[in-house]
Scaffold this motif. Structure first.
Motif, PDB file in Angstrom:
ATOM      1  N   THR A 237       0.889  -1.197  -0.016  1.00 18.43           N
ATOM      2  CA  THR A 237      -0.067   0.012  -0.124  1.00 18.43           C
ATOM      3  C   THR A 237       0.736   1.249   0.083  1.00 18.43           C
ATOM      4  O   THR A 237       1.795   1.305   0.941  1.00 18.43           O
ATOM      5  CB  THR A 237      -0.938  -0.108   1.419  1.00 18.43           C
ATOM      6  OG1 THR A 237      -1.769  -1.098   1.163  1.00 18.43           O
ATOM      7  CG2 THR A 237      -1.765   1.231   1.105  1.00 18.43           C
ATOM      8  N   ARG A 240       0.693   7.217   0.506  1.00 19.72           N
ATOM      9  CA  ARG A 240      -0.042   8.190   0.446  1.00 19.72           C
ATOM     10  C   ARG A 240      -1.553   7.772   0.698  1.00 19.72           C
ATOM     11  O   ARG A 240      -2.329   8.615   0.939  1.00 19.72           O
ATOM     12  CB  ARG A 240      -0.230   9.019  -0.872  1.00 19.72           C
ATOM     13  CG  ARG A 240      -0.499   8.307  -2.047  1.00 19.72           C
ATOM     14  CD  ARG A 240      -0.253   8.945  -3.321  1.00 19.72           C
ATOM     15  NE  ARG A 240      -0.642   8.522  -4.644  1.00 19.72           N
ATOM     16  CZ  ARG A 240       0.311   7.492  -5.051  1.00 19.72           C
ATOM     17  NH1 ARG A 240       1.279   6.983  -4.733  1.00 19.72           N
ATOM     18  NH2 ARG A 240      -0.398   6.939  -6.219  1.00 19.72           N
ATOM     19  N   ARG A 241      -1.632   6.259   0.668  1.00 21.65           N
ATOM     20  CA  ARG A 241      -3.019   5.692   0.814  1.00 21.65           C
ATOM     21  C   ARG A 241      -3.102   5.090   2.190  1.00 21.65           C
ATOM     22  O   ARG A 241      -4.169   4.585   2.350  1.00 21.65           O
ATOM     23  CB  ARG A 241      -3.305   4.856  -0.404  1.00 21.65           C
ATOM     24  CG  ARG A 241      -3.450   5.602  -1.610  1.00 21.65           C
ATOM     25  CD  ARG A 241      -3.806   4.817  -2.753  1.00 21.65           C
ATOM     26  NE  ARG A 241      -3.678   5.466  -4.120  1.00 21.65           N
ATOM     27  CZ  ARG A 241      -3.276   5.081  -5.216  1.00 21.65           C
ATOM     28  NH1 ARG A 241      -2.267   4.118  -5.159  1.00 21.65           N
ATOM     29  NH2 ARG A 241      -2.977   5.840  -6.348  1.00 21.65           N
ATOM     30  N   HIS A 248      -4.375  15.476   0.832  1.00 19.10           N
ATOM     31  CA  HIS A 248      -3.599  15.155  -0.860  1.00 19.10           C
ATOM     32  C   HIS A 248      -3.733  16.515  -1.456  1.00 19.10           C
ATOM     33  O   HIS A 248      -4.377  17.589  -1.536  1.00 19.10           O
ATOM     34  CB  HIS A 248      -4.398  14.170  -1.448  1.00 19.10           C
ATOM     35  CG  HIS A 248      -4.719  12.649  -0.992  1.00 19.10           C
ATOM     36  ND1 HIS A 248      -3.679  11.683  -1.064  1.00 19.10           N
ATOM     37  CD2 HIS A 248      -5.672  12.403  -0.006  1.00 19.10           C
ATOM     38  CE1 HIS A 248      -4.085  11.025  -0.303  1.00 19.10           C
ATOM     39  NE2 HIS A 248      -5.031  11.049   0.361  1.00 19.10           N
TER      40      HIS A 248
END
Length: 389
Positions: A237, A240-241, A248
Protein backbone atom coordinates in the motif's frame (compact mmCIF):
# COMPACT_ATOMS: atom_id res chain seq x y z
CA UNK A 1 -19.33 29.48 -8.63
CA UNK A 2 -16.08 29.01 -10.55
CA UNK A 3 -12.90 27.75 -8.88
CA UNK A 4 -11.49 31.26 -8.41
CA UNK A 5 -14.62 32.48 -6.56
CA UNK A 6 -14.87 29.37 -4.40
CA UNK A 7 -11.21 29.57 -3.40
CA UNK A 8 -11.34 33.28 -2.62
CA UNK A 9 -14.37 32.76 -0.38
CA UNK A 10 -12.67 29.86 1.40
CA UNK A 11 -9.45 31.76 1.99
CA UNK A 12 -11.10 34.96 3.18
CA UNK A 13 -13.48 32.99 5.35
CA UNK A 14 -10.55 31.37 7.13
CA UNK A 15 -8.76 34.66 7.81
CA UNK A 16 -8.56 36.85 10.85
CA UNK A 17 -5.58 35.43 12.71
CA UNK A 18 -2.20 37.05 12.25
CA UNK A 19 0.17 35.01 10.07
CA UNK A 20 3.39 34.68 12.06
CA UNK A 21 5.60 33.26 9.34
CA UNK A 22 8.68 34.60 7.64
CA UNK A 23 7.04 36.05 4.55
CA UNK A 24 4.01 38.11 5.51
CA UNK A 25 2.88 40.13 8.49
CA UNK A 26 -0.58 40.26 6.93
CA UNK A 27 -3.70 38.30 7.78
CA UNK A 28 -4.24 34.72 6.71
CA UNK A 29 -5.39 34.51 3.12
CA UNK A 30 -3.36 37.49 1.88
CA UNK A 31 -2.00 35.59 -1.10
CA UNK A 32 0.70 37.25 -3.23
CA UNK A 33 -0.55 39.50 -6.04
CA UNK A 34 1.15 40.85 -9.20
CA UNK A 35 2.97 44.14 -8.77
CA UNK A 36 6.17 46.00 -9.60
CA UNK A 37 9.29 43.95 -9.00
CA UNK A 38 11.74 45.41 -6.48
CA UNK A 39 14.36 44.81 -9.18
CA UNK A 40 12.54 46.64 -11.95
CA UNK A 41 11.48 45.47 -15.39
CA UNK A 42 13.25 42.80 -17.39
CA UNK A 43 15.62 44.09 -20.08
CA UNK A 44 16.34 42.64 -23.50
CA UNK A 45 17.92 39.19 -23.46
CA UNK A 46 21.68 39.00 -22.99
CA UNK A 47 24.08 36.86 -25.04
CA UNK A 48 22.94 33.78 -23.10
CA UNK A 49 19.28 34.36 -23.94
CA UNK A 50 18.43 35.47 -20.39
CA UNK A 51 16.28 38.51 -19.67
CA UNK A 52 17.38 40.16 -16.42
CA UNK A 53 16.77 43.41 -14.53
CA UNK A 54 19.18 46.32 -14.70
CA UNK A 55 22.53 45.59 -13.01
CA UNK A 56 22.40 41.78 -13.31
CA UNK A 57 24.55 39.57 -15.54
CA UNK A 58 24.51 35.87 -16.40
CA UNK A 59 27.15 33.33 -17.32
CA UNK A 60 27.00 29.66 -18.32
CA UNK A 61 28.95 27.54 -15.85
CA UNK A 62 28.21 24.06 -17.25
CA UNK A 63 26.55 22.23 -20.13
CA UNK A 64 25.31 18.64 -20.10
CA UNK A 65 27.73 16.22 -21.73
CA UNK A 66 30.54 18.78 -21.77
CA UNK A 67 33.57 19.13 -19.53
CA UNK A 68 33.65 21.57 -16.63
CA UNK A 69 36.92 21.60 -14.68
CA UNK A 70 37.71 18.16 -16.11
CA UNK A 71 34.36 16.62 -15.17
CA UNK A 72 31.59 15.78 -17.66
CA UNK A 73 28.46 17.58 -16.46
CA UNK A 74 25.39 15.37 -16.08
CA UNK A 75 22.27 15.24 -18.22
CA UNK A 76 18.96 16.82 -17.17
CA UNK A 77 20.20 18.97 -14.26
CA UNK A 78 17.45 19.41 -11.70
CA UNK A 79 17.29 20.30 -7.97
CA UNK A 80 20.27 22.09 -6.48
CA UNK A 81 21.71 23.86 -3.45
CA UNK A 82 24.82 25.79 -2.39
CA UNK A 83 27.12 25.01 0.52
CA UNK A 84 29.95 27.04 2.09
CA UNK A 85 33.43 25.66 1.44
CA UNK A 86 36.19 27.60 3.16
CA UNK A 87 36.32 31.02 1.51
CA UNK A 88 34.37 29.67 -1.48
CA UNK A 89 31.29 27.52 -1.98
CA UNK A 90 29.94 24.43 -3.74
CA UNK A 91 26.88 24.15 -5.98
CA UNK A 92 25.28 20.68 -6.03
CA UNK A 93 22.92 19.56 -8.82
CA UNK A 94 20.81 16.43 -9.31
CA UNK A 95 20.41 14.50 -12.57
CA UNK A 96 16.83 13.56 -13.48
CA UNK A 97 17.82 10.68 -15.74
CA UNK A 98 16.46 7.11 -15.49
CA UNK A 99 18.85 4.59 -13.91
CA UNK A 100 21.88 6.89 -14.22
CA UNK A 101 20.63 9.82 -12.13
CA UNK A 102 22.76 10.78 -9.15
CA UNK A 103 24.26 14.20 -8.46
CA UNK A 104 27.36 16.26 -9.22
CA UNK A 105 29.02 19.31 -7.70
CA UNK A 106 30.97 22.38 -8.82
CA UNK A 107 33.43 24.03 -6.42
CA UNK A 108 34.02 27.80 -6.56
CA UNK A 109 36.83 29.94 -5.18
CA UNK A 110 36.14 33.16 -3.27
CA UNK A 111 36.29 35.19 -6.51
CA UNK A 112 33.70 32.96 -8.22
CA UNK A 113 36.15 31.06 -10.41
CA UNK A 114 35.53 27.33 -10.83
CA UNK A 115 38.22 25.18 -9.23
CA UNK A 116 36.83 21.65 -9.63
CA UNK A 117 33.79 19.54 -10.47
CA UNK A 118 33.03 15.95 -9.56
CA UNK A 119 30.38 13.28 -8.93
CA UNK A 120 28.91 12.89 -5.42
CA UNK A 121 26.19 10.28 -6.10
CA UNK A 122 25.88 7.52 -8.69
CA UNK A 123 23.74 4.48 -9.42
CA UNK A 124 20.40 6.04 -8.52
CA UNK A 125 17.27 6.73 -10.53
CA UNK A 126 15.61 10.00 -11.66
CA UNK A 127 17.06 12.26 -8.99
CA UNK A 128 14.77 15.25 -9.19
CA UNK A 129 14.94 17.66 -6.27
CA UNK A 130 16.05 17.38 -2.64
CA UNK A 131 17.25 19.71 0.08
CA UNK A 132 20.21 20.88 2.14
CA UNK A 133 20.64 19.91 5.79
CA UNK A 134 21.90 22.20 8.58
CA UNK A 135 24.89 19.88 9.02
CA UNK A 136 26.03 20.45 5.44
CA UNK A 137 24.80 17.43 3.50
CA UNK A 138 22.57 17.24 0.42
CA UNK A 139 19.45 15.06 0.40
CA UNK A 140 19.00 13.79 -3.17
CA UNK A 141 15.53 12.38 -3.87
CA UNK A 142 14.37 9.84 -6.45
CA UNK A 143 11.19 10.79 -8.33
CA UNK A 144 9.96 7.26 -9.00
CA UNK A 145 7.43 4.95 -7.40
CA UNK A 146 9.07 3.65 -4.21
CA UNK A 147 11.76 6.28 -4.65
CA UNK A 148 14.43 6.76 -2.01
CA UNK A 149 16.27 9.59 -0.28
CA UNK A 150 20.07 9.60 -0.37
CA UNK A 151 22.24 11.68 1.92
CA UNK A 152 25.32 12.96 0.09
CA UNK A 153 28.43 14.98 0.94
CA UNK A 154 28.97 18.06 -1.28
CA UNK A 155 32.74 18.16 -0.70
CA UNK A 156 33.06 14.61 -2.04
CA UNK A 157 35.26 11.87 -0.67
CA UNK A 158 32.36 9.86 0.75
CA UNK A 159 29.71 7.80 -1.02
CA UNK A 160 26.06 8.75 -0.75
CA UNK A 161 24.02 6.74 1.75
CA UNK A 162 20.39 5.63 1.43
CA UNK A 163 18.07 6.87 4.17
CA UNK A 164 15.37 4.19 3.97
CA UNK A 165 13.48 5.34 7.07
CA UNK A 166 12.49 8.57 5.27
CA UNK A 167 9.96 6.63 3.21
CA UNK A 168 9.62 5.00 -0.18
CA UNK A 169 7.45 7.11 -2.50
CA UNK A 170 7.73 9.43 -5.50
CA UNK A 171 9.97 11.92 -3.73
CA UNK A 172 10.46 15.46 -4.90
CA UNK A 173 11.99 17.95 -2.45
CA UNK A 174 13.06 18.18 1.20
CA UNK A 175 13.46 21.03 3.68
CA UNK A 176 14.91 20.90 7.19
CA UNK A 177 13.39 22.58 10.25
CA UNK A 178 16.17 22.87 12.86
CA UNK A 179 13.83 24.30 15.51
CA UNK A 180 11.40 21.38 15.59
CA UNK A 181 14.03 18.98 14.29
CA UNK A 182 12.01 17.70 11.36
CA UNK A 183 12.56 17.20 7.62
CA UNK A 184 9.59 18.08 5.39
CA UNK A 185 9.09 16.10 2.18
CA UNK A 186 6.94 16.61 -0.93
CA UNK A 187 5.51 13.92 -3.20
CA UNK A 188 5.11 14.36 -6.96
CA UNK A 189 1.77 12.61 -7.47
CA UNK A 190 -1.56 14.12 -8.51
CA UNK A 191 -2.87 12.89 -5.13
CA UNK A 192 0.43 13.18 -3.29
CA UNK A 193 0.92 14.04 0.35
CA UNK A 194 3.09 16.33 2.47
CA UNK A 195 5.29 14.45 4.93
CA UNK A 196 7.69 15.10 7.75
CA UNK A 197 10.45 12.86 9.06
CA UNK A 198 11.38 13.21 12.72
CA UNK A 199 14.75 11.55 13.36
CA UNK A 200 15.44 9.92 16.71
CA UNK A 201 18.58 12.05 16.92
CA UNK A 202 18.80 15.37 15.07
CA UNK A 203 21.61 15.16 12.52
CA UNK A 204 21.26 11.39 12.12
CA UNK A 205 18.66 10.40 9.50
CA UNK A 206 19.11 6.66 9.82
CA UNK A 207 16.20 6.17 12.27
CA UNK A 208 13.03 8.09 13.08
CA UNK A 209 9.31 8.47 12.40
CA UNK A 210 7.65 9.30 9.07
CA UNK A 211 4.40 11.26 9.38
CA UNK A 212 1.80 12.67 6.98
CA UNK A 213 -0.04 15.99 7.22
CA UNK A 214 -3.77 15.62 7.86
CA UNK A 215 -6.49 18.19 7.16
CA UNK A 216 -9.89 18.29 5.41
CA UNK A 217 -9.70 17.69 1.66
CA UNK A 218 -11.15 21.09 0.72
CA UNK A 219 -9.20 23.11 3.29
CA UNK A 220 -6.81 25.73 1.93
CA UNK A 221 -6.19 27.56 5.21
CA UNK A 222 -6.52 26.36 8.78
CA UNK A 223 -5.21 23.88 11.34
CA UNK A 224 -3.40 20.68 10.43
CA UNK A 225 -2.29 17.61 12.37
CA UNK A 226 0.19 14.80 11.78
CA UNK A 227 -0.18 11.04 11.88
CA UNK A 228 2.43 8.30 11.68
CA UNK A 229 2.76 6.33 8.43
CA UNK A 230 2.25 2.65 9.36
CA UNK A 231 4.52 1.27 6.62
CA UNK A 232 7.10 3.69 5.29
CA UNK A 233 8.26 1.14 2.68
CA UNK A 234 5.05 1.88 0.74
CA UNK A 235 4.42 -1.69 -0.44
CA UNK A 236 1.92 -3.15 -1.07
CA UNK A 237 0.00 0.00 0.00
CA UNK A 238 1.47 3.34 -1.09
CA UNK A 239 2.35 5.70 1.76
CA UNK A 240 -0.13 8.32 0.53
CA UNK A 241 -3.01 5.83 0.88
CA UNK A 242 -2.27 4.46 4.35
CA UNK A 243 -3.81 7.24 6.48
CA UNK A 244 -7.44 8.08 5.71
CA UNK A 245 -7.22 11.61 7.14
CA UNK A 246 -4.18 12.55 5.04
CA UNK A 247 -4.55 15.70 2.94
CA UNK A 248 -3.71 15.22 -0.74
CA UNK A 249 -1.93 17.78 -2.91
CA UNK A 250 -1.84 18.08 -6.70
CA UNK A 251 1.77 17.39 -7.67
CA UNK A 252 4.16 18.33 -4.86
CA UNK A 253 7.32 20.06 -6.06
CA UNK A 254 9.74 22.46 -4.35
CA UNK A 255 10.13 22.82 -0.59
CA UNK A 256 11.85 25.57 1.44
CA UNK A 257 11.99 26.28 5.18
CA UNK A 258 12.52 29.81 6.52
CA UNK A 259 12.08 31.14 10.04
CA UNK A 260 9.24 28.96 11.19
CA UNK A 261 7.47 28.43 7.87
CA UNK A 262 7.84 25.59 5.39
CA UNK A 263 6.85 26.73 1.89
CA UNK A 264 6.07 24.06 -0.69
CA UNK A 265 4.71 24.17 -4.21
CA UNK A 266 2.16 22.14 -6.15
CA UNK A 267 2.37 22.26 -9.92
CA UNK A 268 -1.08 20.81 -10.69
CA UNK A 269 -2.86 23.87 -9.30
CA UNK A 270 -0.06 26.48 -9.44
CA UNK A 271 0.11 27.05 -5.71
CA UNK A 272 2.71 27.99 -3.14
CA UNK A 273 1.64 26.69 0.27
CA UNK A 274 2.86 27.90 3.65
CA UNK A 275 2.89 25.59 6.65
CA UNK A 276 3.35 27.52 9.91
CA UNK A 277 5.37 25.09 12.02
CA UNK A 278 4.67 26.80 15.36
CA UNK A 279 0.91 27.11 14.95
CA UNK A 280 0.60 23.92 12.86
CA UNK A 281 -1.57 25.72 10.33
CA UNK A 282 -1.73 25.54 6.57
CA UNK A 283 -2.11 28.60 4.35
CA UNK A 284 -1.75 29.73 0.74
CA UNK A 285 1.11 32.05 -0.11
CA UNK A 286 0.27 32.13 -3.84
CA UNK A 287 -2.42 30.70 -6.11
CA UNK A 288 -2.79 31.72 -9.75
CA UNK A 289 -6.58 31.33 -9.38
CA UNK A 290 -6.59 34.04 -6.68
CA UNK A 291 -4.72 36.63 -8.74
CA UNK A 292 -6.87 39.73 -9.19
CA UNK A 293 -6.70 42.53 -11.72
CA UNK A 294 -4.54 40.90 -14.35
CA UNK A 295 -2.83 37.81 -15.72
CA UNK A 296 -1.06 35.58 -13.21
CA UNK A 297 2.69 36.11 -13.71
CA UNK A 298 3.67 32.78 -12.15
CA UNK A 299 2.45 29.50 -13.64
CA UNK A 300 4.05 26.07 -13.96
CA UNK A 301 5.03 26.45 -10.29
CA UNK A 302 8.02 24.22 -9.49
CA UNK A 303 11.31 24.54 -7.57
CA UNK A 304 11.53 27.14 -4.81
CA UNK A 305 14.32 28.77 -2.82
CA UNK A 306 14.80 31.76 -0.55
CA UNK A 307 17.29 34.62 -0.71
CA UNK A 308 19.60 34.51 2.34
CA UNK A 309 19.79 38.29 2.73
CA UNK A 310 16.11 39.10 2.33
CA UNK A 311 12.74 37.53 3.05
CA UNK A 312 12.01 36.95 -0.64
CA UNK A 313 11.13 33.65 -2.27
CA UNK A 314 12.28 32.74 -5.78
CA UNK A 315 10.05 30.27 -7.65
CA UNK A 316 11.04 28.54 -10.90
CA UNK A 317 8.64 27.60 -13.68
CA UNK A 318 8.21 24.29 -15.45
CA UNK A 319 6.34 25.77 -18.39
CA UNK A 320 4.78 29.20 -18.18
CA UNK A 321 7.17 31.81 -19.62
CA UNK A 322 10.22 29.86 -18.40
CA UNK A 323 10.81 32.37 -15.63
CA UNK A 324 12.01 32.60 -12.09
CA UNK A 325 9.53 34.78 -10.22
CA UNK A 326 10.19 36.62 -6.97
CA UNK A 327 7.56 36.69 -4.22
CA UNK A 328 8.49 39.58 -1.96
CA UNK A 329 8.06 39.87 1.80
CA UNK A 330 5.14 42.25 1.27
CA UNK A 331 3.27 39.80 -0.97
CA UNK A 332 4.15 40.99 -4.49
CA UNK A 333 4.87 38.42 -7.21
CA UNK A 334 6.80 39.47 -10.33
CA UNK A 335 9.23 38.00 -12.89
CA UNK A 336 12.88 38.18 -11.87
CA UNK A 337 14.33 36.53 -14.99
CA UNK A 338 13.13 34.86 -18.18
CA UNK A 339 14.85 32.35 -20.48
CA UNK A 340 14.18 32.83 -24.21
CA UNK A 341 14.36 30.27 -27.01
CA UNK A 342 14.04 27.20 -24.78
CA UNK A 343 10.30 26.55 -24.72
CA UNK A 344 10.72 22.75 -24.46
CA UNK A 345 12.73 23.04 -21.25
CA UNK A 346 12.04 23.86 -17.59
CA UNK A 347 13.84 25.97 -15.00
CA UNK A 348 15.36 23.88 -12.21
CA UNK A 349 17.67 24.01 -9.22
CA UNK A 350 17.53 27.67 -8.09
CA UNK A 351 19.95 28.26 -5.21
CA UNK A 352 21.88 31.22 -3.82
CA UNK A 353 25.55 31.29 -2.94
CA UNK A 354 26.03 31.51 0.84
CA UNK A 355 26.63 35.28 0.72
CA UNK A 356 23.51 35.83 -1.37
CA UNK A 357 25.30 37.57 -4.25
CA UNK A 358 24.88 34.83 -6.88
CA UNK A 359 21.90 32.78 -8.01
CA UNK A 360 22.41 29.40 -9.68
CA UNK A 361 19.83 27.51 -11.75
CA UNK A 362 19.55 25.26 -14.79
CA UNK A 363 17.54 24.96 -17.95
CA UNK A 364 17.03 21.22 -17.82
CA UNK A 365 16.75 20.58 -21.57
CA UNK A 366 18.14 23.82 -22.98
CA UNK A 367 17.64 24.85 -26.59
CA UNK A 368 17.55 21.24 -27.84
CA UNK A 369 14.60 20.20 -25.67
CA UNK A 370 16.40 16.91 -25.01
CA UNK A 371 17.12 15.43 -21.58
CA UNK A 372 20.19 13.66 -22.95
CA UNK A 373 23.14 14.89 -24.97
CA UNK A 374 24.15 18.51 -24.53
CA UNK A 375 20.67 19.88 -23.75
CA UNK A 376 21.03 20.96 -20.13
CA UNK A 377 22.58 24.33 -19.27
CA UNK A 378 23.53 25.52 -15.78
CA UNK A 379 23.74 29.27 -15.18
CA UNK A 380 24.95 31.78 -12.63
CA UNK A 381 23.35 35.22 -12.20
CA UNK A 382 25.26 37.93 -10.34
CA UNK A 383 23.93 41.32 -9.31
CA UNK A 384 22.59 43.60 -6.58
CA UNK A 385 20.28 41.22 -4.79
CA UNK A 386 18.56 43.20 -2.10
CA UNK A 387 19.02 42.84 1.63
CA UNK A 388 16.47 43.40 4.37
CA UNK A 389 16.87 43.63 8.13
Amino acid sequence: MDRRTVLRAAVIGGGGAAFSGALWGQALGAVAQPGPSPYGDLLAADANGIQLPQGFTSRVIARSGQRVAGHTWHWAPDGGACFPDGTGWIYVSNSEIPLAGGASAIRFAADGSITSAYRILSGTNLNCAGGATPWGTWLSCEEIALGRVFETWPAGGRSGEERTRMGRFKHEAAACDPVRQAVYLTEDESDGCFYRFIPDTWGDLRTGRLQVLCAPADQVTGPATWQDIPDRDGFPTATRRQVGAAKHFDGGEGCWYDRGVCYFTTKGDNRVWAYDTAASTLDLAYDDSLVTGGVAPLTGVDNITGAPNSRDLFVAEDGGNLEINVITSDGVVAPFLRILGQSSSEVTGPAFSPDGSRLYFSSQRGTSGSSTGSGGITYEVTGPFRAQP
